[in-house]
Design a protein around this motif. Structure first.
Motif, PDB file in Angstrom:
ATOM      1  N   ASN A 235       0.818  -1.220   0.000  1.00 22.17           N
ATOM      2  CA  ASN A 235       0.000   0.000   0.000  1.00 22.17           C
ATOM      3  C   ASN A 235       0.847   1.263   0.000  1.00 22.17           C
ATOM      4  OD1 ASN A 235      -2.591  -1.072  -0.169  1.00 22.17           O
ATOM      5  ND2 ASN A 235      -2.763  -1.361   2.035  1.00 22.17           N
ATOM      6  N   GLU A 236       1.909   1.285   0.819  1.00 13.43           N
ATOM      7  CA  GLU A 236       2.734   2.490   0.868  1.00 13.43           C
ATOM      8  C   GLU A 236       3.458   2.732  -0.452  1.00 13.43           C
ATOM      9  OE1 GLU A 236       4.631  -0.404   3.879  1.00 13.43           O
ATOM     10  OE2 GLU A 236       2.744  -0.255   2.779  1.00 13.43           O
ATOM     11  N   ASP A 237       3.753   1.642  -1.179  1.00 15.22           N
ATOM     12  CA  ASP A 237       4.438   1.790  -2.460  1.00 15.22           C
ATOM     13  C   ASP A 237       3.493   2.253  -3.558  1.00 15.22           C
ATOM     14  OD1 ASP A 237       6.653   0.920  -1.119  1.00 15.22           O
ATOM     15  OD2 ASP A 237       6.633  -1.111  -1.952  1.00 15.22           O
ATOM     16  N   VAL A 238       2.273   1.720  -3.573  1.00 16.69           N
ATOM     17  CA  VAL A 238       1.342   2.124  -4.611  1.00 16.69           C
ATOM     18  C   VAL A 238       0.883   3.567  -4.388  1.00 16.69           C
ATOM     19  CG1 VAL A 238      -0.864   1.407  -3.575  1.00 16.69           C
ATOM     20  CG2 VAL A 238      -0.542   1.268  -6.048  1.00 16.69           C
ATOM     21  N   VAL A 239       0.839   4.018  -3.139  1.00 15.36           N
ATOM     22  CA  VAL A 239       0.515   5.428  -2.871  1.00 15.36           C
ATOM     23  C   VAL A 239       1.613   6.323  -3.447  1.00 15.36           C
ATOM     24  CG1 VAL A 239       0.308   7.149  -1.034  1.00 15.36           C
ATOM     25  CG2 VAL A 239      -0.928   4.980  -0.852  1.00 15.36           C
ATOM     26  N   ASP A 240       2.873   5.904  -3.255  1.00 14.85           N
ATOM     27  CA  ASP A 240       3.987   6.685  -3.793  1.00 14.85           C
ATOM     28  C   ASP A 240       3.942   6.718  -5.321  1.00 14.85           C
ATOM     29  OD1 ASP A 240       6.700   7.992  -3.347  1.00 14.85           O
ATOM     30  OD2 ASP A 240       7.258   6.327  -4.656  1.00 14.85           O
ATOM     31  N   LEU A 241       3.686   5.539  -5.948  1.00 10.07           N
ATOM     32  CA  LEU A 241       3.602   5.483  -7.411  1.00 10.07           C
ATOM     33  C   LEU A 241       2.431   6.300  -7.930  1.00 10.07           C
ATOM     34  CD1 LEU A 241       4.811   4.062  -9.982  1.00 10.07           C
ATOM     35  CD2 LEU A 241       2.998   2.350  -9.675  1.00 10.07           C
ATOM     36  N   TYR A 242       1.323   6.267  -7.218  1.00 12.20           N
ATOM     37  CA  TYR A 242       0.106   6.971  -7.614  1.00 12.20           C
ATOM     38  C   TYR A 242       0.369   8.473  -7.761  1.00 12.20           C
ATOM     39  CZ  TYR A 242      -4.909   8.209  -7.320  1.00 12.20           C
ATOM     40  OH  TYR A 242      -6.184   8.684  -7.563  1.00 12.20           O
ATOM     41  N   GLU A 243       1.212   9.008  -6.888  1.00  9.06           N
ATOM     42  CA  GLU A 243       1.505  10.445  -6.926  1.00  9.06           C
ATOM     43  C   GLU A 243       2.470  10.802  -8.061  1.00  9.06           C
ATOM     44  OE1 GLU A 243      -0.065  12.566  -5.098  1.00  9.06           O
ATOM     45  OE2 GLU A 243      -1.149  10.976  -4.010  1.00  9.06           O
ATOM     46  N   ARG A 244       3.190   9.833  -8.574  1.00 12.10           N
ATOM     47  CA  ARG A 244       4.216  10.096  -9.582  1.00 12.10           C
ATOM     48  C   ARG A 244       3.747   9.816 -11.016  1.00 12.10           C
ATOM     49  NH1 ARG A 244       9.347  10.405  -7.072  1.00 12.10           N
ATOM     50  NH2 ARG A 244       9.330   9.788  -4.880  1.00 12.10           N
ATOM     51  N   VAL A 245       2.711   8.996 -11.153  1.00 12.55           N
ATOM     52  CA  VAL A 245       2.291   8.556 -12.485  1.00 12.55           C
ATOM     53  C   VAL A 245       0.929   9.182 -12.826  1.00 12.55           C
ATOM     54  CG1 VAL A 245       1.660   6.570 -13.910  1.00 12.55           C
ATOM     55  CG2 VAL A 245       3.571   6.401 -12.289  1.00 12.55           C
ATOM     56  N   PRO A 246       0.828   9.943 -13.900  1.00 12.84           N
ATOM     57  CA  PRO A 246      -0.432  10.555 -14.267  1.00 12.84           C
ATOM     58  C   PRO A 246      -1.276   9.642 -15.146  1.00 12.84           C
ATOM     59  CG  PRO A 246       1.275  11.355 -15.716  1.00 12.84           C
ATOM     60  CD  PRO A 246       1.941  10.425 -14.735  1.00 12.84           C
ATOM     61  N   VAL A 247      -2.549   9.975 -15.310  1.00 12.33           N
ATOM     62  CA  VAL A 247      -3.407   9.280 -16.288  1.00 12.33           C
ATOM     63  C   VAL A 247      -2.806   9.532 -17.690  1.00 12.33           C
ATOM     64  CG1 VAL A 247      -5.692   9.210 -17.353  1.00 12.33           C
ATOM     65  CG2 VAL A 247      -5.451   9.436 -14.853  1.00 12.33           C
ATOM     66  N   GLY A 248      -2.751   8.487 -18.504  1.00 10.70           N
ATOM     67  CA  GLY A 248      -2.165   8.594 -19.848  1.00 10.70           C
ATOM     68  C   GLY A 248      -0.749   8.060 -19.910  1.00 10.70           C
ATOM     69  N   ALA A 249      -0.124   7.782 -18.767  1.00 16.17           N
ATOM     70  CA  ALA A 249       1.246   7.268 -18.780  1.00 16.17           C
ATOM     71  C   ALA A 249       1.253   5.872 -19.425  1.00 16.17           C
ATOM     72  CB  ALA A 249       1.786   7.192 -17.354  1.00 16.17           C
ATOM     73  N   THR A 250       2.378   5.520 -20.049  1.00 19.73           N
ATOM     74  CA  THR A 250       2.532   4.231 -20.710  1.00 19.73           C
ATOM     75  C   THR A 250       2.997   3.174 -19.701  1.00 19.73           C
ATOM     76  OG1 THR A 250       3.104   5.306 -22.808  1.00 19.73           O
ATOM     77  CG2 THR A 250       3.740   2.981 -22.536  1.00 19.73           C
ATOM     78  N   VAL A 251       2.365   1.993 -19.775  1.00 14.74           N
ATOM     79  CA  VAL A 251       2.717   0.862 -18.914  1.00 14.74           C
ATOM     80  C   VAL A 251       3.081  -0.318 -19.822  1.00 14.74           C
ATOM     81  CG1 VAL A 251       1.961  -0.770 -17.133  1.00 14.74           C
ATOM     82  CG2 VAL A 251       1.187   1.638 -17.072  1.00 14.74           C
ATOM     83  N   VAL A 252       4.286  -0.827 -19.656  1.00 18.83           N
ATOM     84  CA  VAL A 252       4.777  -1.953 -20.455  1.00 18.83           C
ATOM     85  C   VAL A 252       4.919  -3.160 -19.538  1.00 18.83           C
ATOM     86  CG1 VAL A 252       6.619  -2.812 -21.949  1.00 18.83           C
ATOM     87  CG2 VAL A 252       6.020  -0.375 -21.998  1.00 18.83           C
ATOM     88  N   VAL A 253       4.170  -4.208 -19.865  1.00 16.27           N
ATOM     89  CA  VAL A 253       4.251  -5.463 -19.093  1.00 16.27           C
ATOM     90  C   VAL A 253       5.040  -6.460 -19.903  1.00 16.27           C
ATOM     91  CG1 VAL A 253       2.942  -7.309 -17.990  1.00 16.27           C
ATOM     92  CG2 VAL A 253       2.020  -4.977 -18.003  1.00 16.27           C
ATOM     93  N   MET A 254       6.122  -6.973 -19.360  1.00 13.74           N
ATOM     94  CA  MET A 254       7.044  -7.849 -20.076  1.00 13.74           C
ATOM     95  C   MET A 254       7.031  -9.254 -19.475  1.00 13.74           C
ATOM     96  SD  MET A 254      10.165  -5.111 -20.151  1.00 13.74           S
ATOM     97  CE  MET A 254      11.252  -6.271 -20.960  1.00 13.74           C
TER      98      MET A 254
END
Length: 254
Positions: A235-254
């Motif tokens: 939870n603490e990590d996804v909160v940190d990521l949530y603040e850094r990544v905006p809507v529209g950002a690219t996500v690559v799953v490998m």
């Protein structure tokens, strides 16, 4: 004649001295009762064939108590002990606690070097080693540990962050409900956002899919292939990521 005169003379002498004549049947006269001394410990009393009842009670040996009587005596002894002694002798109850495995420190957030082709702001998910990278400037990336799809639920592709939610609600897909029901596990159709929600504190939705990057209420699963395809974080990590990544950002799953 002389003998009779002698007896008369003896009788007259006895009367003159104050003695009364003894008759032949005096030997059968009832004698006065014998008075027993109240001292029951006197030796002569002990020599009698049958001693008085109270004498027997004084001198007989007390029988050993039965086993049940011994147990009652021990119980009375315990009850008369001070309370602190009784508490000290009682067994100590130890409360059993559930210990969760600790997360491997390698999956805690840290800044690492990055020399890949993706530009800053891109999210890269390595499902083989269970890491999520947020590419930054100057050849750096912020790395987080994640949980990924378990065998049979792996996937790869590129999507955009289509939405973001804080403490999201969870509505399990019909396929998941049916699949878990066949295994004997009944899922609810709706779980409101909160600490008990499997999606955790934040969620980033990936395109039009059912997949999300989200938190979890089971942080000890981070670093393993455990999900149905979603990417889970502490939870603490996804909160940190949530603040850094905006809507529209690219996500690559490998």
């Amino acid at each position: 004649m002389k003998r009779a005169l002698f007896l008369f003379t003896c009788l007259a002498g006895a009367l003159s001295m104050g003695f009364s004549p003894a008759l032949a049947n005096d030997r059968y006269i009832e004698r006065p009762p014998v008075r027993v001394s109240p001292d029951l410990a006197a030796p002569w009393v002990l020599q009698l064939g049958k001693a008085p009842d109270n004498a027997r009670r004084v001198h007989r040996t007390q029988p050993a108590p039965r086993a049940g009587a011994q147990a009652q005596q021990r119980q009375r002894a315990v009850q008369t002990q001070p309370a602190r002694v009784q508490q000290a002798s009682a067994p100590r109850m130890v409360q059993k606690r559930t210990v969760r495995p600790q997360i491997n420190p390698i999956y805690l957030p840290q800044v690492v070097n990055y020399n890949g082709k993706h530009k800053p702001g891109t999210v890269i998910i390595d499902t083989r080693d269970n890491f999520l990278f947020l590419v930054e400037k100057n050849g750096k990336a912020r790395r987080y540990g994640v949980g990924t799809g378990k065998p049979g639920f792996e996937w790869a592709g590129t999507h955009k962050v289509s939405a973001k939610r804080e403490w999201p609600d969870w509505r399990p897909p019909a396929e998941m409900i049916a699949r878990e029901k066949a295994r004997g596990r009944h899922l609810p159709t709706f779980v409101a956002g909160g600490v008990e929600n499997p999606l955790g504190a934040r969620a980033l939705y990936l395109g039009s899919t059912l997949y999300r990057i989200h938190g979890t209420n089971q942080p000890w699963t981070i670093g393993a292939a455990v999900s149905s395809g979603c990417i889970r974080m502490r939870n603490e990590d996804v909160v940190d990521l949530y603040e850094r990544v905006p809507v529209g950002a690219t996500v690559v799953v490998m």
